[in-house]
Design a protein around this motif. Structure first.
Motif, PDB file in Angstrom:
ATOM      1  N   HIS A 272     -16.682 -22.877  18.234  1.00 55.82           N
ATOM      2  CA  HIS A 272     -17.687 -21.807  18.306  1.00 55.82           C
ATOM      3  C   HIS A 272     -17.864 -21.337  19.747  1.00 55.82           C
ATOM      4  O   HIS A 272     -18.299 -22.095  20.615  1.00 55.82           O
ATOM      5  N   ARG A 273     -17.481 -20.082  20.012  1.00 55.92           N
ATOM      6  CA  ARG A 273     -17.527 -19.501  21.368  1.00 55.92           C
ATOM      7  C   ARG A 273     -16.706 -20.327  22.358  1.00 55.92           C
ATOM      8  O   ARG A 273     -17.051 -20.465  23.532  1.00 55.92           O
ATOM      9  N   GLY A 274     -15.574 -20.853  21.886  1.00 61.26           N
ATOM     10  CA  GLY A 274     -14.816 -21.807  22.693  1.00 61.26           C
ATOM     11  C   GLY A 274     -15.509 -23.161  22.620  1.00 61.26           C
ATOM     12  O   GLY A 274     -16.290 -23.419  21.703  1.00 61.26           O
ATOM     13  N   TYR A 275     -15.261 -24.042  23.584  1.00 60.92           N
ATOM     14  CA  TYR A 275     -15.942 -25.339  23.603  1.00 60.92           C
ATOM     15  C   TYR A 275     -17.279 -25.133  24.319  1.00 60.92           C
ATOM     16  O   TYR A 275     -17.485 -25.557  25.459  1.00 60.92           O
ATOM     17  N   ALA A 276     -18.212 -24.471  23.600  1.00 58.36           N
ATOM     18  CA  ALA A 276     -19.439 -23.989  24.228  1.00 58.36           C
ATOM     19  C   ALA A 276     -20.450 -25.086  24.528  1.00 58.36           C
ATOM     20  O   ALA A 276     -21.398 -24.860  25.280  1.00 58.36           O
ATOM     21  N   LEU A 277     -20.267 -26.273  23.965  1.00 56.64           N
ATOM     22  CA  LEU A 277     -21.195 -27.360  24.256  1.00 56.64           C
ATOM     23  C   LEU A 277     -21.029 -27.856  25.687  1.00 56.64           C
ATOM     24  O   LEU A 277     -22.015 -28.158  26.367  1.00 56.64           O
ATOM     25  N   LEU A 278     -19.787 -27.891  26.176  1.00 60.27           N
ATOM     26  CA  LEU A 278     -19.506 -28.484  27.482  1.00 60.27           C
ATOM     27  C   LEU A 278     -19.021 -27.496  28.524  1.00 60.27           C
ATOM     28  O   LEU A 278     -18.871 -27.862  29.700  1.00 60.27           O
ATOM     29  N   TYR A 279     -18.781 -26.232  28.098  1.00 62.14           N
ATOM     30  CA  TYR A 279     -18.258 -25.216  29.014  1.00 62.14           C
ATOM     31  C   TYR A 279     -18.989 -23.895  28.757  1.00 62.14           C
ATOM     32  O   TYR A 279     -19.498 -23.672  27.657  1.00 62.14           O
TER      33      TYR A 279
END
Length: 250
Positions: free
Chosen positions: A7-14
């Motif tokens: 989701h939105r790329g690796y949006a949790l860590l980036y």
């Protein structure tokens, strides 16, 4: 077999929807990316979730009021907290959809393009997106979705063979029948709204389900058990790990 979509790329860590987030998701072996698009003042398709850039950059205002060149002057990681993996060593520029497809060249990855046409209609955005999909030969690898179902119907008018999905926040009555009625291949529900009736109605109407965004282990396992087509998640690494473990125990 359920595919895991970042989701939105690796949006949790980036920083979400940036190249570094897509790079990270790709290196974690995500099977696809979900991203969001708007139109700039000079008619370019750019990748950003919000209508405004205030939350995700050091700028402010609506995307529609800026040119691409002006948007490129802002840092779209300025407000993202650093962590053990992301150190913010340089500014992250907003990406155009063209730049994303150029980066995607040679990678066997799906893309879910969400049209952010809820507040602003962005006249002609569907035509521009279809043109880019065709130019880069991505028709077989793209799903276009939106909460604005009229925008999806315009997408279908532009290209009837393009795969599309209706996004919903709340549970719908007979979602499979609704999607089939309008020639839309996918139903994209919030994961907590999926029940047995949803599954049966979509199966009956030949509509596949792409669920968003279960992020904890319990929720991801529950959706994996339902054997939906795709899980769109902020935790692609965890989802891939759980998928592997569950396959090994079947």
């Amino acid at each position: 077999m359920t595919k895991i979509i970042a989701h939105r790329g690796y949006a949790l860590l980036y920083p979400e929807n940036t190249k570094v987030a897509f790079d990270a998701a790709y290196h974690e072996h995500s099977q696809g990316f979900e991203l969001d698009v708007h139109l700039t003042k000079d008619g370019e398709v750019v990748i950003c979730h919000d209508d405004k850039i205030d939350r995700t950059s050091n700028g402010s205002g609506f995307i529609k009021d800026y040119t691409v060149e002006e948007l490129k002057s802002f840092d779209f990681a300025a407000k993202f907290p650093v962590n053990d993996l992301y150190r913010h060593t340089h500014a992250e520029q907003i990406m155009t959809l063209r730049e994303y497809f150029e980066w995607l060249d040679g990678k066997n990855i799906e893309t879910n393009i969400e049209l952010k046409t809820n507040v602003f209609q962005y006249e002609g955005i569907e035509k521009k997106i279809n043109s880019l999909i065709q130019e880069f030969g991505q028709q077989e690898s793209v799903i276009v979705s939106s909460f604005n179902h009229k925008s999806i119907l315009r997408m279908k008018q532009e290209n009837p063979s393009l795969l599309c999905g209706f996004l919903t926040m709340y549970g719908m009555l007979e979602p499979g029948e609704y999607c089939r009625k309008y020639g839309v291949e996918y139903y994209h529900p919030y994961h907590l709204t999926i029940d047995e009736d949803t599954i049966l109605d979509c199966q009956k109407n030949g509509v596949q389900i792409n669920a968003w965004t279960p992020n904890d282990a319990e929720s991801i396992k529950k959706i994996l058990d339902l054997q939906v087509s795709r899980i769109i998640t902020d935790e692609p690494k965890l989802a891939l790990q759980l998928k592997k473990e569950m396959l090994l125990t079947e």
